[in-house]
Design a protein around this motif. Structure first.
Motif, PDB file in Angstrom:
ATOM      1  N   GLY A 140      55.561  51.306  36.114  1.00  0.00           N
ATOM      2  CA  GLY A 140      54.251  51.383  37.085  1.00  0.00           C
ATOM      3  C   GLY A 140      54.801  52.017  38.424  1.00  0.00           C
ATOM      4  O   GLY A 140      53.774  53.010  38.968  1.00  0.00           O
ATOM      5  N   ASP A 141      55.990  51.880  38.830  1.00  0.00           N
ATOM      6  CA  ASP A 141      56.197  52.419  40.060  1.00  0.00           C
ATOM      7  C   ASP A 141      56.865  53.789  40.205  1.00  0.00           C
ATOM      8  O   ASP A 141      57.276  54.463  40.820  1.00  0.00           O
ATOM      9  CB  ASP A 141      57.177  51.663  41.063  1.00  0.00           C
ATOM     10  N   ARG A 142      57.248  54.261  38.800  1.00  0.00           N
ATOM     11  CA  ARG A 142      58.005  55.375  38.381  1.00  0.00           C
ATOM     12  C   ARG A 142      57.072  56.621  37.689  1.00  0.00           C
ATOM     13  O   ARG A 142      57.264  57.800  37.694  1.00  0.00           O
ATOM     14  CB  ARG A 142      59.005  55.269  37.358  1.00  0.00           C
ATOM     15  N   VAL A 143      55.916  55.944  36.939  1.00  0.00           N
ATOM     16  CA  VAL A 143      55.160  56.880  36.078  1.00  0.00           C
ATOM     17  C   VAL A 143      53.888  56.769  36.760  1.00  0.00           C
ATOM     18  O   VAL A 143      53.312  55.800  36.717  1.00  0.00           O
ATOM     19  CB  VAL A 143      55.044  56.619  34.688  1.00  0.00           C
ATOM     20  N   PRO A 144      53.111  58.057  37.323  1.00  0.00           N
ATOM     21  CA  PRO A 144      51.942  57.911  37.921  1.00  0.00           C
ATOM     22  C   PRO A 144      50.647  57.458  36.595  1.00  0.00           C
ATOM     23  O   PRO A 144      50.959  57.898  35.479  1.00  0.00           O
ATOM     24  CB  PRO A 144      51.675  59.179  38.393  1.00  0.00           C
ATOM     25  N   PRO A 145      49.545  57.087  37.218  1.00  0.00           N
ATOM     26  CA  PRO A 145      48.707  56.611  36.028  1.00  0.00           C
ATOM     27  C   PRO A 145      48.173  57.804  35.287  1.00  0.00           C
ATOM     28  O   PRO A 145      48.152  57.551  34.021  1.00  0.00           O
ATOM     29  CB  PRO A 145      47.321  56.382  37.094  1.00  0.00           C
ATOM     30  N   HIS A 146      48.012  58.971  35.541  1.00  0.00           N
ATOM     31  CA  HIS A 146      47.800  60.201  34.614  1.00  0.00           C
ATOM     32  C   HIS A 146      48.862  60.292  33.717  1.00  0.00           C
ATOM     33  O   HIS A 146      48.499  60.393  32.350  1.00  0.00           O
ATOM     34  CB  HIS A 146      47.541  61.450  35.480  1.00  0.00           C
ATOM     35  N   ASP A 147      50.086  60.103  34.077  1.00  0.00           N
ATOM     36  CA  ASP A 147      51.235  60.409  33.035  1.00  0.00           C
ATOM     37  C   ASP A 147      51.134  59.114  32.107  1.00  0.00           C
ATOM     38  O   ASP A 147      51.646  59.381  30.947  1.00  0.00           O
ATOM     39  CB  ASP A 147      52.523  60.595  33.777  1.00  0.00           C
ATOM     40  N   ARG A 148      50.843  58.014  32.564  1.00  0.00           N
ATOM     41  CA  ARG A 148      50.908  56.756  31.666  1.00  0.00           C
ATOM     42  C   ARG A 148      49.892  57.266  30.509  1.00  0.00           C
ATOM     43  O   ARG A 148      49.996  56.917  29.340  1.00  0.00           O
ATOM     44  CB  ARG A 148      50.519  55.629  32.492  1.00  0.00           C
ATOM     45  N   TRP A 149      48.710  57.764  30.787  1.00  0.00           N
ATOM     46  CA  TRP A 149      47.570  57.938  30.001  1.00  0.00           C
ATOM     47  C   TRP A 149      48.158  59.090  28.967  1.00  0.00           C
ATOM     48  O   TRP A 149      48.031  59.214  27.724  1.00  0.00           O
ATOM     49  CB  TRP A 149      46.232  58.342  30.611  1.00  0.00           C
ATOM     50  N   ALA A 150      48.970  60.180  29.717  1.00  0.00           N
ATOM     51  CA  ALA A 150      49.574  61.075  28.706  1.00  0.00           C
ATOM     52  C   ALA A 150      50.300  60.663  27.797  1.00  0.00           C
ATOM     53  O   ALA A 150      50.563  60.948  26.810  1.00  0.00           O
ATOM     54  CB  ALA A 150      50.078  62.205  29.643  1.00  0.00           C
ATOM     55  N   ILE A 151      51.164  59.776  28.126  1.00  0.00           N
ATOM     56  CA  ILE A 151      52.095  59.158  27.302  1.00  0.00           C
ATOM     57  C   ILE A 151      51.512  58.334  26.050  1.00  0.00           C
ATOM     58  O   ILE A 151      52.069  58.340  24.912  1.00  0.00           O
ATOM     59  CB  ILE A 151      53.364  58.250  28.121  1.00  0.00           C
ATOM     60  N   ALA A 152      50.640  57.611  26.568  1.00  0.00           N
ATOM     61  CA  ALA A 152      49.860  56.766  25.695  1.00  0.00           C
ATOM     62  C   ALA A 152      49.040  57.537  24.588  1.00  0.00           C
ATOM     63  O   ALA A 152      49.038  57.420  23.172  1.00  0.00           O
ATOM     64  CB  ALA A 152      48.707  55.812  26.293  1.00  0.00           C
ATOM     65  N   ALA A 153      48.596  58.697  24.882  1.00  0.00           N
ATOM     66  CA  ALA A 153      48.059  59.852  24.327  1.00  0.00           C
ATOM     67  C   ALA A 153      49.281  60.232  23.071  1.00  0.00           C
ATOM     68  O   ALA A 153      48.911  60.525  21.916  1.00  0.00           O
ATOM     69  CB  ALA A 153      47.126  60.731  24.936  1.00  0.00           C
ATOM     70  N   TYR A 154      50.249  60.529  23.721  1.00  0.00           N
ATOM     71  CA  TYR A 154      51.265  61.127  22.865  1.00  0.00           C
ATOM     72  C   TYR A 154      51.861  60.160  21.619  1.00  0.00           C
ATOM     73  O   TYR A 154      52.108  60.432  20.772  1.00  0.00           O
ATOM     74  CB  TYR A 154      52.283  61.698  23.548  1.00  0.00           C
ATOM     75  N   ILE A 155      51.827  58.786  22.296  1.00  0.00           N
ATOM     76  CA  ILE A 155      52.347  57.775  21.238  1.00  0.00           C
ATOM     77  C   ILE A 155      51.364  57.641  20.049  1.00  0.00           C
ATOM     78  O   ILE A 155      51.780  57.628  19.092  1.00  0.00           O
ATOM     79  CB  ILE A 155      52.428  56.555  21.807  1.00  0.00           C
ATOM     80  N   ARG A 156      50.012  57.941  20.416  1.00  0.00           N
ATOM     81  CA  ARG A 156      49.002  57.779  19.213  1.00  0.00           C
ATOM     82  C   ARG A 156      49.122  59.147  18.621  1.00  0.00           C
ATOM     83  O   ARG A 156      49.031  58.982  17.172  1.00  0.00           O
ATOM     84  CB  ARG A 156      47.445  57.701  19.807  1.00  0.00           C
TER      85      ARG A 156
END
Length: 177
Positions: A140-156
């Motif tokens: 959470g302190d290394r990856v900003p919220p927008h990038d977390r959603w981007a990673i989640a979309a990529y995982i999907r």
């Protein structure tokens, strides 16, 4: 007494008063956090936050956490890039849980392609990146919220690509050649 003599006397008096003071800000009387004290009814020096207090910036972050951005090619590309940086060392490039750290003796994370994670909503991946899960620590302190959603979309996208059939891809015949 002359004016200069009076000034010298006042200066000497101030110096004698101040010489007994410790002007160092590093050495102050204080109670350690969680130390017992009779100062407060609950007996501890740690004070709870007042009701309704919100850390600066938390409302905006909370809103970003609840509302994922639309999935676009740019978002998936960003997710692929961030996944390669933050996730692939443990989860592997295909999400099978066979990253390079596993070869060095660290515990293998679960594959993204198991039934439990296939059924998990994208919010689950966002939350795990934010808070950590099991032996995975928080990003959470290394990856900003927008990038977390981007990673989640990529995982999907990784999950869907693993199970895709050529017949399901629109205009697949044109791209095979």
């Amino acid at each position: 007494m002359t004016r200069a003599g009076a000034r010298l006397m006042v200066l000497a008096a101030c110096a004698s008063v101040l010489c007994g003071c410790d002007l160092s800000m590093t050495e102050q009387r204080k109670l350690p956090t969680y130390a017992p004290t009779s100062l407060w009814r609950d007996g501890t020096t740690a004070r709870p936050l007042p009701a309704g207090v919100v850390a600066q910036g938390d409302l905006g972050l909370a809103a970003k956490a609840k509302h994922p951005p639309p999935v676009t090619a740019a978002l998936l590309e960003r997710g692929r890039e961030r996944f390669g940086i933050f996730c692939a060392p443990c989860h592997g490039l295909a999400g099978d849980g066979d990253g390079v750290i596993v070869a060095h003796g660290f515990p293998a994370p679960p594959s993204y392609h198991i039934d439990r994670l296939l059924a998990a909503p994208a919010q689950h991946f966002y939350d795990v990146i934010t808070n950590g899960y099991g032996v995975m620590y928080s990003y959470g302190d290394r990856v900003p919220p927008h990038d977390r959603w981007a990673i989640a979309a990529y995982i999907r996208a990784l999950q869907l690509a693993r199970r895709a059939k050529v017949a399901e891809v629109p205009d697949a015949a044109e791209h095979i050649r």
